[in-house]
Design a protein around this motif. Structure first.
Motif, PDB file in Angstrom:
ATOM      1  N   VAL A   1       0.834  -1.200   0.000  1.00  0.00           N
ATOM      2  CA  VAL A   1       0.000   0.000   0.000  1.00  0.00           C
ATOM      3  C   VAL A   1       0.873   1.256   0.000  1.00  0.00           C
ATOM      4  CG1 VAL A   1      -1.788   1.308   1.225  1.00  0.00           C
ATOM      5  CG2 VAL A   1      -1.948  -1.186   1.060  1.00  0.00           C
ATOM      6  N   LEU A   2       2.003   1.207   0.699  1.00  0.00           N
ATOM      7  CA  LEU A   2       2.923   2.347   0.706  1.00  0.00           C
ATOM      8  C   LEU A   2       3.443   2.643  -0.700  1.00  0.00           C
ATOM      9  CD1 LEU A   2       4.479   4.390   2.540  1.00  0.00           C
ATOM     10  CD2 LEU A   2       6.298   2.677   2.626  1.00  0.00           C
ATOM     11  N   VAL A   3       3.866   1.614  -1.416  1.00  0.00           N
ATOM     12  CA  VAL A   3       4.347   1.801  -2.791  1.00  0.00           C
ATOM     13  C   VAL A   3       3.225   2.368  -3.659  1.00  0.00           C
ATOM     14  CG1 VAL A   3       5.233   0.661  -4.860  1.00  0.00           C
ATOM     15  CG2 VAL A   3       6.117   0.003  -2.603  1.00  0.00           C
ATOM     16  N   GLY A   4       2.053   1.768  -3.586  1.00  0.00           N
ATOM     17  CA  GLY A   4       0.930   2.252  -4.381  1.00  0.00           C
ATOM     18  C   GLY A   4       0.473   3.641  -3.969  1.00  0.00           C
ATOM     19  N   GLY A   5       0.432   3.890  -2.673  1.00  0.00           N
ATOM     20  CA  GLY A   5      -0.003   5.191  -2.172  1.00  0.00           C
ATOM     21  C   GLY A   5       0.909   6.320  -2.618  1.00  0.00           C
ATOM     22  N   TYR A   6       2.220   6.088  -2.515  1.00  0.00           N
ATOM     23  CA  TYR A   6       3.131   7.135  -2.950  1.00  0.00           C
ATOM     24  C   TYR A   6       3.262   7.187  -4.469  1.00  0.00           C
ATOM     25  CZ  TYR A   6       3.917   9.243   1.437  1.00  0.00           C
ATOM     26  OH  TYR A   6       3.711   9.956   2.593  1.00  0.00           O
ATOM     27  N   GLY A   7       2.902   6.113  -5.147  1.00  0.00           N
ATOM     28  CA  GLY A   7       2.745   6.189  -6.599  1.00  0.00           C
ATOM     29  C   GLY A   7       1.620   7.152  -6.946  1.00  0.00           C
ATOM     30  N   MET A   8       0.525   7.066  -6.185  1.00  0.00           N
ATOM     31  CA  MET A   8      -0.599   7.978  -6.371  1.00  0.00           C
ATOM     32  C   MET A   8      -0.163   9.418  -6.094  1.00  0.00           C
ATOM     33  SD  MET A   8      -4.170   8.129  -4.172  1.00  0.00           S
ATOM     34  CE  MET A   8      -3.298   8.495  -2.648  1.00  0.00           C
ATOM     35  N   VAL A   9       0.547   9.616  -4.990  1.00  0.00           N
ATOM     36  CA  VAL A   9       1.013  10.955  -4.638  1.00  0.00           C
ATOM     37  C   VAL A   9       1.872  11.523  -5.768  1.00  0.00           C
ATOM     38  CG1 VAL A   9       2.468  12.301  -3.056  1.00  0.00           C
ATOM     39  CG2 VAL A   9       0.935  10.531  -2.143  1.00  0.00           C
ATOM     40  N   SER A  10       2.839  10.734  -6.221  1.00  0.00           N
ATOM     41  CA  SER A  10       3.754  11.230  -7.256  1.00  0.00           C
ATOM     42  C   SER A  10       3.022  11.548  -8.548  1.00  0.00           C
ATOM     43  CB  SER A  10       4.888  10.230  -7.499  1.00  0.00           C
ATOM     44  OG  SER A  10       4.399   9.031  -8.051  1.00  0.00           O
ATOM     45  N   ARG A  11       2.055  10.748  -8.899  1.00  0.00           N
ATOM     46  CA  ARG A  11       1.321  10.997 -10.140  1.00  0.00           C
ATOM     47  C   ARG A  11       0.517  12.293 -10.060  1.00  0.00           C
ATOM     48  NH1 ARG A  11       2.664   5.869 -10.090  1.00  0.00           N
ATOM     49  NH2 ARG A  11       2.898   4.735 -12.042  1.00  0.00           N
ATOM     50  N   LEU A  12      -0.081  12.569  -8.919  1.00  0.00           N
ATOM     51  CA  LEU A  12      -0.801  13.824  -8.758  1.00  0.00           C
ATOM     52  C   LEU A  12       0.172  15.000  -8.816  1.00  0.00           C
ATOM     53  CD1 LEU A  12      -3.573  15.234  -8.017  1.00  0.00           C
ATOM     54  CD2 LEU A  12      -2.601  15.326  -5.726  1.00  0.00           C
ATOM     55  N   LEU A  13       1.284  14.895  -8.091  1.00  0.00           N
ATOM     56  CA  LEU A  13       2.267  15.979  -8.075  1.00  0.00           C
ATOM     57  C   LEU A  13       2.784  16.291  -9.471  1.00  0.00           C
ATOM     58  CD1 LEU A  13       4.286  14.820  -4.949  1.00  0.00           C
ATOM     59  CD2 LEU A  13       2.857  16.883  -5.092  1.00  0.00           C
ATOM     60  N   VAL A  14       3.096  15.262 -10.231  1.00  0.00           N
ATOM     61  CA  VAL A  14       3.631  15.462 -11.575  1.00  0.00           C
ATOM     62  C   VAL A  14       2.544  15.974 -12.524  1.00  0.00           C
ATOM     63  CG1 VAL A  14       4.691  14.294 -13.556  1.00  0.00           C
ATOM     64  CG2 VAL A  14       5.512  13.809 -11.227  1.00  0.00           C
ATOM     65  N   ALA A  15       1.368  15.383 -12.475  1.00  0.00           N
ATOM     66  CA  ALA A  15       0.286  15.802 -13.378  1.00  0.00           C
ATOM     67  C   ALA A  15      -0.106  17.256 -13.169  1.00  0.00           C
ATOM     68  CB  ALA A  15      -0.929  14.903 -13.193  1.00  0.00           C
ATOM     69  N   LEU A  16      -0.092  17.705 -11.907  1.00  0.00           N
ATOM     70  CA  LEU A  16      -0.488  19.077 -11.614  1.00  0.00           C
ATOM     71  C   LEU A  16       0.705  20.025 -11.517  1.00  0.00           C
ATOM     72  CD1 LEU A  16      -3.406  18.563  -9.060  1.00  0.00           C
ATOM     73  CD2 LEU A  16      -3.489  18.745 -11.557  1.00  0.00           C
ATOM     74  N   ALA A  17       1.894  19.512 -11.836  1.00  0.00           N
ATOM     75  CA  ALA A  17       3.130  20.319 -11.848  1.00  0.00           C
ATOM     76  C   ALA A  17       3.335  21.076 -10.540  1.00  0.00           C
ATOM     77  CB  ALA A  17       3.138  21.280 -13.043  1.00  0.00           C
ATOM     78  N   VAL A  18       3.193  20.351  -9.428  1.00  0.00           N
ATOM     79  CA  VAL A  18       3.386  20.967  -8.119  1.00  0.00           C
ATOM     80  C   VAL A  18       4.877  21.219  -7.932  1.00  0.00           C
ATOM     81  CG1 VAL A  18       3.077  20.710  -5.625  1.00  0.00           C
ATOM     82  CG2 VAL A  18       1.335  19.819  -7.217  1.00  0.00           C
ATOM     83  N   PRO A  19       5.254  22.479  -7.713  1.00  0.00           N
ATOM     84  CA  PRO A  19       6.685  22.789  -7.571  1.00  0.00           C
ATOM     85  C   PRO A  19       7.244  22.223  -6.276  1.00  0.00           C
ATOM     86  CG  PRO A  19       5.355  24.745  -7.171  1.00  0.00           C
ATOM     87  CD  PRO A  19       4.415  23.674  -7.596  1.00  0.00           C
ATOM     88  N   PRO A  20       8.529  21.893  -6.260  1.00  0.00           N
ATOM     89  CA  PRO A  20       9.139  21.366  -5.034  1.00  0.00           C
ATOM     90  C   PRO A  20       8.995  22.356  -3.886  1.00  0.00           C
ATOM     91  CG  PRO A  20      10.641  21.155  -6.887  1.00  0.00           C
ATOM     92  CD  PRO A  20       9.487  21.977  -7.353  1.00  0.00           C
TER      93      PRO A  20
END
Length: 177
Positions: free
Chosen positions: A151-170
């Motif tokens: 779930v951790l791998v999948g959950g942070y996969g979800m997080v990363s996909r949202l961050l990248v798709a919405l171009a959230v700056p570091p």
């Protein structure tokens, strides 16, 4: 760089739940999630559990988060979690190796870290986890921890996909809780 969407509303019950988990602050990510309060509430519950209620050791948790960040090019995730990873015992060498294409081949990992890293790579890159990779994880983790790892791998996969798709700056550094 600015995110592709403006901040959502920062008031209401969902915002208060996010603030409570984050020690009173809202991150850029939180403000984007607040465009959908039900999603923000579910996200908050899941990520709160993954960050603070699993039985996985902190070094393994942060190893997973950072590797997923690298594989999915989510710089916000990396910047936010690198300080946490250092406190959890990962060294600058570990962090450098995590950024390499074949981090699993480097001899810097403990046996359990190597197994978790191989699982993270397989699950993130291919979804399917080969039997031998799963068996290596089972040598070190109990049933609950295997579920938490997946779930951790999948959950942070979800997080990363949202961050990248919405171009959230570091962020400027660690993001609280």
């Amino acid at each position: 760089m600015t995110a592709r969407l403006p901040d959502g509303p920062d008031d209401g019950p969902a915002a208060e739940l996010l603030r409570a988990r984050r020690g009173g602050v809202l991150t850029t990510l939180d403000r984007l999630l607040l465009h959908s309060p039900p999603v923000a509430e579910g996200w908050n519950a899941l990520l709160g559990a993954l960050r603070g209620a699993t039985t996985l050791p902190a070094d393994l948790r942060e190893l997973v988060v950072l590797r997923v960040a690298v594989l999915n090019a989510a710089e916000f995730e990396w910047t936010s979690h690198a300080p946490i990873a250092r406190r959890a015992g990962l060294t600058d060498l570990h962090l450098r190796v995590l950024r390499t294409a074949d981090a699993t081949a480097e001899p810097v990992w403990s046996p359990v870290q190597a197994a978790v890293l191989a699982f993270t790579d397989a699950s993130t890159r291919h979804v399917a986890v080969p039997d031998e990779v799963f068996a290596a994880v089972r040598e070190h983790l109990d049933d609950r921890q295997v579920v938490e790892l997946a779930v951790l791998v999948g959950g942070y996969g979800m997080v990363s996909r949202l961050l990248v798709a919405l171009a959230v700056p570091p962020s400027d550094g660690e993001v609280p809780g």
